[in-house]
Enzyme design. Structure first.
Site, mmCIF file in Angstrom:
data_model
loop_
_atom_site.group_PDB
_atom_site.id
_atom_site.type_symbol
_atom_site.label_atom_id
_atom_site.label_comp_id
_atom_site.label_asym_id
_atom_site.label_seq_id
_atom_site.Cartn_x
_atom_site.Cartn_y
_atom_site.Cartn_z
ATOM 1 N N ASP A 1 -27.316 7.630 -36.787
ATOM 2 C CA ASP A 1 -27.748 6.353 -36.480
ATOM 3 C C ASP A 1 -29.166 6.305 -36.568
ATOM 4 O OD1 ASP A 1 -27.475 3.692 -35.434
ATOM 5 O OD2 ASP A 1 -26.943 4.394 -33.151
ATOM 6 N N GLU B 1 -37.391 14.290 -20.569
ATOM 7 C CA GLU B 1 -38.825 14.352 -20.964
ATOM 8 C C GLU B 1 -39.147 12.839 -21.288
ATOM 9 O OE1 GLU B 1 -41.784 16.246 -24.247
ATOM 10 O OE2 GLU B 1 -39.801 16.597 -24.390
HETATM 11 P P1 ADP Z 1 -29.691 3.084 -25.479
HETATM 12 O O1 ADP Z 1 -28.718 4.517 -25.418
HETATM 13 O O2 ADP Z 1 -29.119 2.153 -24.446
HETATM 14 O O3 ADP Z 1 -29.640 2.458 -26.948
HETATM 15 P P2 ADP Z 1 -32.106 4.335 -25.739
HETATM 16 O O4 ADP Z 1 -31.872 5.808 -25.846
HETATM 17 O O5 ADP Z 1 -32.220 4.042 -27.308
HETATM 18 O O6 ADP Z 1 -31.058 3.745 -25.187
HETATM 19 O O7 ADP Z 1 -33.506 4.072 -25.125
HETATM 20 C C1 ADP Z 1 -33.949 2.893 -24.814
HETATM 21 C C2 ADP Z 1 -35.534 2.893 -25.089
HETATM 22 O O8 ADP Z 1 -36.181 3.805 -24.505
HETATM 23 C C3 ADP Z 1 -35.944 2.696 -26.504
HETATM 24 O O9 ADP Z 1 -36.789 1.718 -26.730
HETATM 25 C C4 ADP Z 1 -36.437 4.182 -26.862
HETATM 26 O O10 ADP Z 1 -37.309 4.050 -27.649
HETATM 27 C C5 ADP Z 1 -36.782 4.428 -25.525
HETATM 28 N N1 ADP Z 1 -36.688 5.992 -25.228
HETATM 29 C C6 ADP Z 1 -35.594 6.710 -25.311
HETATM 30 N N2 ADP Z 1 -35.804 8.058 -24.959
HETATM 31 C C7 ADP Z 1 -37.069 7.976 -24.624
HETATM 32 C C8 ADP Z 1 -38.126 9.078 -24.131
HETATM 33 N N3 ADP Z 1 -37.408 10.439 -23.832
HETATM 34 N N4 ADP Z 1 -39.075 8.946 -23.757
HETATM 35 C C9 ADP Z 1 -39.688 7.577 -23.922
HETATM 36 N N5 ADP Z 1 -39.175 6.504 -24.489
HETATM 37 C C10 ADP Z 1 -37.686 6.721 -24.743
#
Ligand code: ADP
Length: 285
Positions: free
Chosen positions: A193, A90
């Site tokens: 984390d 989502e």
């Molecule tokens: P990584 O695993 O490469 O560190 P992240 O899961 O932290 O990547 O996500 C990268 C970016 O996407 C971050 O800026 C985070 O805030 C955003 N993000 C992660 N999950 C969602 C989501 N479900 N909806 C909107 N933005 C998201």
């Protein structure tokens, strides 16, 4: 660039043609995109470099969700395809980091930490950033912190010549000092984390945990993590404390717990983190 096979998979999954991918920045490990279909937005991330990293994230999101204390983005689909792990979530639209949202976040994290856990560790190893995180179950936090957290990172730092023999000896001294530094501890599920990039305040003051490295540990680990790169709003800490008071002198232990993420950063990104590691260490030996 999204590989064609992943584009095709997403269109197949939704049984509709999806073309409106927009890069989402901010991640350090996986490639991430937003796309929309029929007024609904989705977040997709994928990786073909580190086997298991996204699969463990799915398990971690489920573990947090199962406790029903704090939101995580809904998992739409997880798929292994052509060596890639693909996760569709989502998409969380960012809301305002209001007083109420910090209040909710502190209280909900405290509620999650109130849920008892059976041991320190986890059913299997997972990842912290791009590094494997060792989670062999231990029955006390001190052993867990020494053997599953600091020692594996120290072994890696030694192999990479990032710490000297004398500095490693100081860590042995720290291990001996731990009984007098640590309070009574209890295990609970932790995000693992929880720096400021790993939560999103969504609409309606609703906090979401993302990108977890879950395991069972002492809850002060999560609170310390929030201080790693600057700290959260004071409302968050007040709200947490109102819901589930921390042991006395927590602030004096923050740098101790954060030796772990600092060592991880030292091993991942090199000598830029050396001085932070050593100055934190010297507070406890
Ligand atoms: P990584 O695993 O490469 O560190 P992240 O899961 O932290 O990547 O996500 C990268 C970016 O996407 C971050 O800026 C985070 O805030 C955003 N993000 C992660 N999950 C969602 C989501 N479900 N909806 C909107 N933005 C998201």
């Amino acid at each position: 660039m999204i590989p064609n096979a992943i584009r095709a998979f997403i269109s197949d999954f939704h049984q509709a043609s999806v073309n409106n991918f927009i890069t989402v920045g901010g991640g350090s490990i996986n490639e991430a995109y937003k796309y929309s279909l029929n007024d609904t937005s989705y977040f997709v991330k994928f990786n073909n470099q580190i086997e298991g990293i996204i699969e463990k994230e799915v398990e971690a999101l489920n573990a947090i969700d199962n406790l029903n204390c704090i939101a995580t983005p809904q998992i739409i689909c997880f798929k292994k395809l052509n060596g890639y792990e693909i996760l569709i979530l989502e998409f969380i639209n960012s809301g305002i980091k209001s007083h109420q949202s910090w209040e909710n976040f502190g209280r909900q994290l405290a509620n999650m930490h109130k849920e008892p856990a059976p041991f320190y560790g986890w059913e299997e190893n997972n990842f912290i950033g791009a590094l494997e995180q060792s989670n062999k179950p231990q029955d006390n936090f001190r052993d867990f912190f020494i053997h599953q957290r600091l020692s594996p990172q120290l072994g890696l730092a030694k192999k990479k010549n990032l710490l000297s023999r004398n500095e490693l000896k100081l860590f042995d001294k720290l291990f001996l000092n731990l009984p007098s530094i640590l309070p009574d501890t209890k295990p609970s599920l932790v995000h693992g984390d929880l720096w400021s990039g790993n939560f999103i305040i969504g609409e309606n003051d609703r906090p979401y945990l993302i990108d977890p490295a879950v395991h069972y540990s002492f809850r002060e680990i999560d609170l310390a993590f929030t201080h790693l790169f600057g700290g959260f709003d004071s409302t968050f800490y007040d709200s947490y404390q109102n819901q589930y008071r921390l042991e006395p002198n927590f602030n004096e232990r923050i740098d101790l717990y954060n030796l772990y993420p600092l060592l991880v950063h030292l091993n991942l990104f090199g000598t830029g983190y050396y001085h932070s590691v050593i100055s934190s260490l010297k507070k406890y030996v």
